[in-house]
Design a protein around this motif. Structure first.
Motif, PDB file in Angstrom:
ATOM      1  N   MET A   2       0.839  -1.185   0.000  1.00  0.00           N
ATOM      2  CA  MET A   2       0.000   0.000   0.000  1.00  0.00           C
ATOM      3  C   MET A   2       0.880   1.243   0.000  1.00  0.00           C
ATOM      4  N   PHE A   3       0.470   2.209  -0.769  1.00  0.00           N
ATOM      5  CA  PHE A   3       1.213   3.460  -0.851  1.00  0.00           C
ATOM      6  C   PHE A   3       0.633   4.450   0.155  1.00  0.00           C
ATOM      7  N   LYS A   4       1.414   5.483   0.449  1.00  0.00           N
ATOM      8  CA  LYS A   4       0.927   6.517   1.356  1.00  0.00           C
ATOM      9  C   LYS A   4       1.009   7.885   0.676  1.00  0.00           C
ATOM     10  N   ILE A   5       0.322   8.842   1.254  1.00  0.00           N
ATOM     11  CA  ILE A   5       0.321  10.197   0.707  1.00  0.00           C
ATOM     12  C   ILE A   5       1.759  10.705   0.660  1.00  0.00           C
ATOM     13  N   GLY A   6       2.117  11.277  -0.477  1.00  0.00           N
ATOM     14  CA  GLY A   6       3.479  11.785  -0.676  1.00  0.00           C
ATOM     15  C   GLY A   6       4.366  10.835  -1.467  1.00  0.00           C
ATOM     16  N   ASP A   7       3.956   9.572  -1.590  1.00  0.00           N
ATOM     17  CA  ASP A   7       4.726   8.610  -2.385  1.00  0.00           C
ATOM     18  C   ASP A   7       4.602   8.941  -3.876  1.00  0.00           C
ATOM     19  N   TYR A   8       5.644   8.600  -4.604  1.00  0.00           N
ATOM     20  CA  TYR A   8       5.605   8.697  -6.063  1.00  0.00           C
ATOM     21  C   TYR A   8       5.445   7.287  -6.619  1.00  0.00           C
ATOM     22  N   VAL A   9       4.590   7.163  -7.623  1.00  0.00           N
ATOM     23  CA  VAL A   9       4.319   5.869  -8.245  1.00  0.00           C
ATOM     24  C   VAL A   9       4.388   6.023  -9.762  1.00  0.00           C
ATOM     25  N   ALA A  10       4.537   4.901 -10.444  1.00  0.00           N
ATOM     26  CA  ALA A  10       4.495   4.882 -11.905  1.00  0.00           C
ATOM     27  C   ALA A  10       3.108   4.385 -12.316  1.00  0.00           C
ATOM     28  N   HIS A  11       2.362   5.233 -12.994  1.00  0.00           N
ATOM     29  CA  HIS A  11       1.028   4.876 -13.485  1.00  0.00           C
ATOM     30  C   HIS A  11       1.155   4.435 -14.933  1.00  0.00           C
ATOM     31  N   VAL A  17      -5.710  11.649 -11.426  1.00  0.00           N
ATOM     32  CA  VAL A  17      -6.028  10.270 -11.757  1.00  0.00           C
ATOM     33  C   VAL A  17      -6.517   9.584 -10.490  1.00  0.00           C
ATOM     34  N   TYR A  18      -7.548   8.745 -10.630  1.00  0.00           N
ATOM     35  CA  TYR A  18      -8.051   7.949  -9.516  1.00  0.00           C
ATOM     36  C   TYR A  18      -7.838   6.488  -9.868  1.00  0.00           C
ATOM     37  N   THR A  19      -7.243   5.751  -8.954  1.00  0.00           N
ATOM     38  CA  THR A  19      -7.050   4.323  -9.187  1.00  0.00           C
ATOM     39  C   THR A  19      -7.348   3.570  -7.893  1.00  0.00           C
ATOM     40  N   PRO A  20      -8.007   2.426  -7.989  1.00  0.00           N
ATOM     41  CA  PRO A  20      -8.374   1.685  -6.775  1.00  0.00           C
ATOM     42  C   PRO A  20      -7.161   1.298  -5.933  1.00  0.00           C
ATOM     43  N   VAL A  21      -7.319   1.391  -4.624  1.00  0.00           N
ATOM     44  CA  VAL A  21      -6.253   1.010  -3.700  1.00  0.00           C
ATOM     45  C   VAL A  21      -5.916  -0.468  -3.866  1.00  0.00           C
ATOM     46  N   ASP A  22      -6.915  -1.308  -4.168  1.00  0.00           N
ATOM     47  CA  ASP A  22      -6.632  -2.739  -4.310  1.00  0.00           C
ATOM     48  C   ASP A  22      -5.745  -3.038  -5.523  1.00  0.00           C
ATOM     49  N   ASN A  23      -5.678  -2.135  -6.503  1.00  0.00           N
ATOM     50  CA  ASN A  23      -4.731  -2.178  -7.616  1.00  0.00           C
ATOM     51  C   ASN A  23      -4.654  -3.564  -8.272  1.00  0.00           C
ATOM     52  N   LYS A  24      -5.787  -4.227  -8.430  1.00  0.00           N
ATOM     53  CA  LYS A  24      -5.808  -5.584  -8.988  1.00  0.00           C
ATOM     54  C   LYS A  24      -5.300  -5.641 -10.419  1.00  0.00           C
TER      55      LYS A  24
END
Length: 167
Positions: A1-10, A46-53
């Motif tokens: 799980m990511f937290k606020i402030g993290d950078y991710v690759a979408h 962008v909105y993406t589900p936390v479950d990130n299936k």
């Protein structure tokens, strides 16, 4: 799980910052979503589900992984498909898999094909140009963030380090 402030690759937007986590008002869903701000699109959200299936987002590579990736670039294989329809499918999959190595493979393939065509006096192919541009955008965006250099300097940085490795 990511937290606020993290950078991710979408997989479609490139590098994004997680700016919020929670339910969003889009009907009666109890799902939680990451609210992402693309780093290189100030107006985007962008909105993406936390479950990130569907693996829409992933953790960025580290600076060390980025440096190793640049050193390994000459050894990364090109996409070896001669059928144009299959090639486009392979390019599309390389982008959707959201992995730096696959982007490099795509870039090397497209660059080599374009170079051969130009040397033969032919025009470049739009499919190669389009997918190569997207792969460069994603790759250079991620490298810029993890290596803390401006995105427009990444191409030169990569070339400089590749030339040093090959010398």
């Amino acid at each position: 799980m990511f937290k606020i402030g993290d950078y991710v690759a979408h997989y479609k937007e490139g590098v994004c910052e997680v700016v919020n986590i929670g339910k969003i008002d889009m009907g009666s869903s109890d799902k939680e979503y990451y609210t992402l701000k693309p780093v290189y699109d100030a107006g985007g959200t962008v909105y993406t589900p936390v479950d990130n299936k569907r693996d829409q987002i992933r953790k960025l590579i580290t600076k060390e992984e980025a440096e190793n990736l640049i050193k390994e670039m000459p050894k990364i294989d090109i996409i070896g498909v001669t059928n144009e329809k299959q090639r486009e499918g392979m390019y599309k999959n390389a982008l959707l898999h959201n992995q730096c190595r696959e982007w490099i493979s795509l870039i090397k393939t497209s660059y080599g094909r374009n170079k051969k065509r130009l040397l033969a006096g032919k025009k470049t192919i739009n499919v190669d140009e389009r997918y190569m541009s997207s792969a460069e955008k994603f790759l250079y965006g991620e490298l810029a963030v993890v290596m803390e250099i401006p995105r427009d300097k990444v191409s030169g940085y990569v070339k400089e380090h590749l030339d040093a490795e090959l010398a």
